[in-house]
Design an enzyme around this catalytic site. Structure first.
Site, mmCIF file in Angstrom:
data_model
loop_
_atom_site.group_PDB
_atom_site.id
_atom_site.type_symbol
_atom_site.label_atom_id
_atom_site.label_comp_id
_atom_site.label_asym_id
_atom_site.label_seq_id
_atom_site.Cartn_x
_atom_site.Cartn_y
_atom_site.Cartn_z
ATOM 1 N N LEU A 199 0.843 -1.191 0.000
ATOM 2 C CA LEU A 199 0.000 0.000 0.000
ATOM 3 C C LEU A 199 0.881 1.245 0.000
ATOM 4 C CD1 LEU A 199 -2.514 -1.180 2.754
ATOM 5 C CD2 LEU A 199 -2.970 -1.082 0.294
ATOM 6 N N HIS A 200 0.590 2.160 -0.952
ATOM 7 C CA HIS A 200 1.401 3.373 -0.997
ATOM 8 C C HIS A 200 0.654 4.581 -1.534
ATOM 9 C CE1 HIS A 200 1.646 2.113 -5.212
ATOM 10 N NE2 HIS A 200 1.974 3.357 -5.488
ATOM 11 N N ARG A 201 -0.573 4.413 -2.028
ATOM 12 C CA ARG A 201 -1.294 5.551 -2.609
ATOM 13 C C ARG A 201 -1.594 6.598 -1.548
ATOM 14 N NH1 ARG A 201 -1.458 5.519 -8.301
ATOM 15 N NH2 ARG A 201 -1.460 3.342 -8.967
#
Length: 369
Positions: A213-215
């Site tokens: 997860l990085h958004r």
């Protein structure tokens, strides 16, 4: 090693601008195909991803030539990073004027290169053109739209992208359906993705859920991070969670205590071969990454995309991807792990056959004559 013309010359080289992991994976087959045609090329690394595990290791894994220049821009706000990218790229394109600039995907390096090249009168080709989430809260969506508007050649990875470009008034003679070069790289390295060896080396359990997860929508708001951490802990109650932590979200997840659960294993960022091996060996993947949606489509691994939309709907209609919200993540994943969801792969997306780099190279060499 790519060869370069003397500084200041009117270079007819094709300049590839890359700056982040997905760019490297997409560029590798294009660079290779053009090399086979004897094209003069120049690889410009912007340094948007500057940690070795997020950058240099990908060049080694993928056989990309050592970049001719590394601008070393690093991180920053969108405005600060894009401005620094434009200053560095303007200097590079002025000193080594290319005949064509090829950009990849939707990161800040992509739109910065398109803006600089267009203002200098240098043609632009966009690999992965026409993808749309129709969510302008995503910085990537803005980057895609601006880049496509400025591009002389739009290389589409899936049919719906052609429709989006047509709706925006892009002339059909600028658009080429070529397939997905990221899948060229995946298919070309299948025998190197050794999930069992990675499991043994990292002491991973036999059955695990891989997460990435990085958004900004998921990791920038502390409340969102806290909720996601609670959901991932619920997932870990039924299956081990293994998560390479992207630098963007590391501090937020650390503060939220993601690693406090005994069945959550947090890893440093992985190189390409290790990351895809991790994905390949997973019972399921939870992600917000566009590239992971594509990779799982070909690998046949169930993928739950933690977003309200995707610019890659072909991974849903032709793959194992499905969109989930934070509130329904655990229930949906339970069904997947229990085998109560059809994990079928439909027909492979059109032209995702490992030959996209050759198609792109063919168009580029014809266009440059």
């Amino acid at each position: 090693m790519a060869t370069s013309a003397p500084p200041g010359s009117q270079d007819t080289a094709i300049a590839h601008v890359v700056g982040a992991r997905p760019n490297f994976v997409k560029a590798a087959p294009v660079v290779s195909a053009l090399r086979g045609r004897g094209a003069h090329q120049r690889v410009v690394h912007t340094g948007q991803h500057y940690d070795d595990r997020m950058s240099a290791v990908f060049f080694r894994d993928l056989g990309l030539p050592t970049p001719d220049v590394d601008l070393g821009v690093g991180s920053g706000s969108h405005a600060a990073q894009t401005a620094a990218l434009m200053v560095g790229l303007e200097r590079e394109f002025t000193e080594n004027t290319p005949g064509m600039v090829v950009v990849y995907g939707d990161v800040n390096s992509t739109v910065a290169a398109a803006l600089v090249a267009a203002k200098l009168g240098v043609p632009v080709a966009h690999v992965e053109a026409g993808l749309r989430s129709f969510d302008n809260t995503m910085p990537e969506e803005i980057n895609r739209r601006v880049t496509d508007r400025l591009s002389d050649l739009c290389f589409a990875t899936s049919p719906e992208a052609i429709g989006h470009l047509a709706a925006e008034g892009v002339s059909p003679d600028r658009v080429h359906l070529v397939g997905n070069p990221m899948i060229d790289t995946l298919l070309g390295n299948l025998d190197r993705f050794d999930a069992q060896a990675l499991r043994a080396r990292l002491d991973l359990p036999e059955r695990y859920v891989a997460a990435t997860l990085h958004r900004p929508a998921n990791v920038d708001d502390p409340d969102n991070v806290a909720r996601l951490t609670a959901r991932l802990h619920e997932v870990a109650d039924v299956a081990d969670v293994v998560m390479p932590v992207h630098p963007r979200g590391k501090a937020a997840f650390d503060r939220a205590g993601l690693g406090d659960h005994p069945r959550v294993r947090l890893l440093e960022p992985l190189g390409y071969l290790d990351f895809v091996a991790l994905t390949r060996g997973a019972a399921a993947v939870v992600t917000d990454s566009g590239g992971v949606q594509e990779e799982t489509t070909i690998l046949g691994v169930p993928c739950l995309t933690l977003r309200p939309n995707t610019e890659r709907p072909v991974t849903i209609t032709h793959g194992t991807n499905q969109l989930v919200t934070e509130s329904d993540l655990v229930a949906t994943l339970d069904k997947v792990l229990d085998g109560r969801v059809d994990e079928r792969i439909g027909d492979t997306p059109p032209l995702w056959d490992g030959r996209s780099g050759e198609r792109i190279a063919s168009v580029l060499t014809r266009w440059s004559r």
